[in-house]
Write an enzyme that holds these catalytic residues in place. Sequence first.
Site, mmCIF file in Angstrom:
data_model
loop_
_atom_site.group_PDB
_atom_site.id
_atom_site.type_symbol
_atom_site.label_atom_id
_atom_site.label_comp_id
_atom_site.label_asym_id
_atom_site.label_seq_id
_atom_site.Cartn_x
_atom_site.Cartn_y
_atom_site.Cartn_z
ATOM 1 N N GLU A 176 -4.467 3.342 6.160
ATOM 2 C CA GLU A 176 -4.717 3.208 4.517
ATOM 3 C C GLU A 176 -5.555 4.524 3.849
ATOM 4 O O GLU A 176 -5.211 4.927 2.979
ATOM 5 C CB GLU A 176 -5.824 2.013 4.202
ATOM 6 C CG GLU A 176 -4.972 1.587 2.597
ATOM 7 C CD GLU A 176 -5.871 0.080 2.622
ATOM 8 O OE1 GLU A 176 -6.162 -0.244 1.381
ATOM 9 O OE2 GLU A 176 -4.867 -0.686 2.922
ATOM 10 N N ARG A 229 1.157 -1.518 -0.142
ATOM 11 C CA ARG A 229 0.175 0.441 -0.014
ATOM 12 C C ARG A 229 1.267 0.919 0.078
ATOM 13 O O ARG A 229 0.515 2.219 0.608
ATOM 14 C CB ARG A 229 -0.933 -0.085 0.866
ATOM 15 C CG ARG A 229 -2.114 -1.662 1.603
ATOM 16 C CD ARG A 229 -2.494 -1.320 -0.235
ATOM 17 N NE ARG A 229 -3.656 -2.323 0.192
ATOM 18 C CZ ARG A 229 -3.323 -3.623 -1.090
ATOM 19 N NH1 ARG A 229 -1.885 -3.595 -0.890
ATOM 20 N NH2 ARG A 229 -4.358 -4.363 -0.869
ATOM 21 N N SER A 258 -10.922 -0.427 3.457
ATOM 22 C CA SER A 258 -10.225 -0.694 3.539
ATOM 23 C C SER A 258 -9.636 0.308 4.816
ATOM 24 O O SER A 258 -9.369 1.285 4.014
ATOM 25 C CB SER A 258 -9.207 -2.216 3.533
ATOM 26 O OG SER A 258 -9.586 -2.899 3.031
#
Length: 289
Positions: free
Chosen positions: A285, A167, A215
């Site tokens: 995130e 990520r 998420s």
Amino acid sequence: MKDLIYLSNICEVKFDVPSFSTFGSGGNLATVLYPKTAKELESVISCLNTEGLGYIILGACSNTLISDGGVNGIVISTQKLKGKILDGNSLYLSAGERMSSVCKFACENSLSGIEGLCSIPGSLGGGLAMNCGAFGRELGDVAEYADILIDGNVERVLAKDLDFAYRHSKAKELGAVVGVNIRLVEGNRTHIAKDMKGYAIARSKSQPKGKSLGSVFKKPGETSAGYYIDRAGLKGYRIGGAQISDMHANFIINAGGATSMDFLQLADYARQEVDKRYKIKLEYEVDFL
């Protein structure tokens, strides 16, 4: 304002634009610029820099929460920066192209390698910046290079220089993503379509429908953030209109009339509970404006 009149000669300009965060919250954006080509993007940023005007670059806002007070400054949206170029097994994709559209295009041309990414919301620019991924596949796995507007000039940055990690990529700190080149492999169109359908079904069974930012937290090691939030007994927990999903504990959904502050308070509460119970500090995130 003289500078804004000038900008309207370069690209489309809109004022007092409602938040387009996929969570469905946030105040209006005072000024939004919509370049449709790399040249327009380059020109508008050059103008802003010359005038000493700050700006924020936003894509599809599928993992960005916009504050309830909105954004008073200038926003450059890449949503209309579109284009797909096929060259053998390579695809050159403009930053505003949606992941779903890219995957469909790859399938239509019998190219395999991104089937697992077919249900990821958002656009290529944002996907590259955060190295989006699903089902064990990440965009960085297939990226060859990206064209990034750095200090007013479009520069080609090879994948090896983008520091892809979970990520994360270096793209966002370098500048504005203009386009991405990915290399895939030849495959059977029927099999590719079948795999994409399978991934889409699997995603729909494990992730909630409705308004969310995907998420909320990154995976803290080998075990998912959702596992710890679930173990803390927080599924279904609600603050205002924001609710931790009953289906997937790492999703916060807009259960009706949620504000951005509702989201923030709920996410912060989940972080505190997980830290208190398991001594694990969850990392966001999503981005916040």
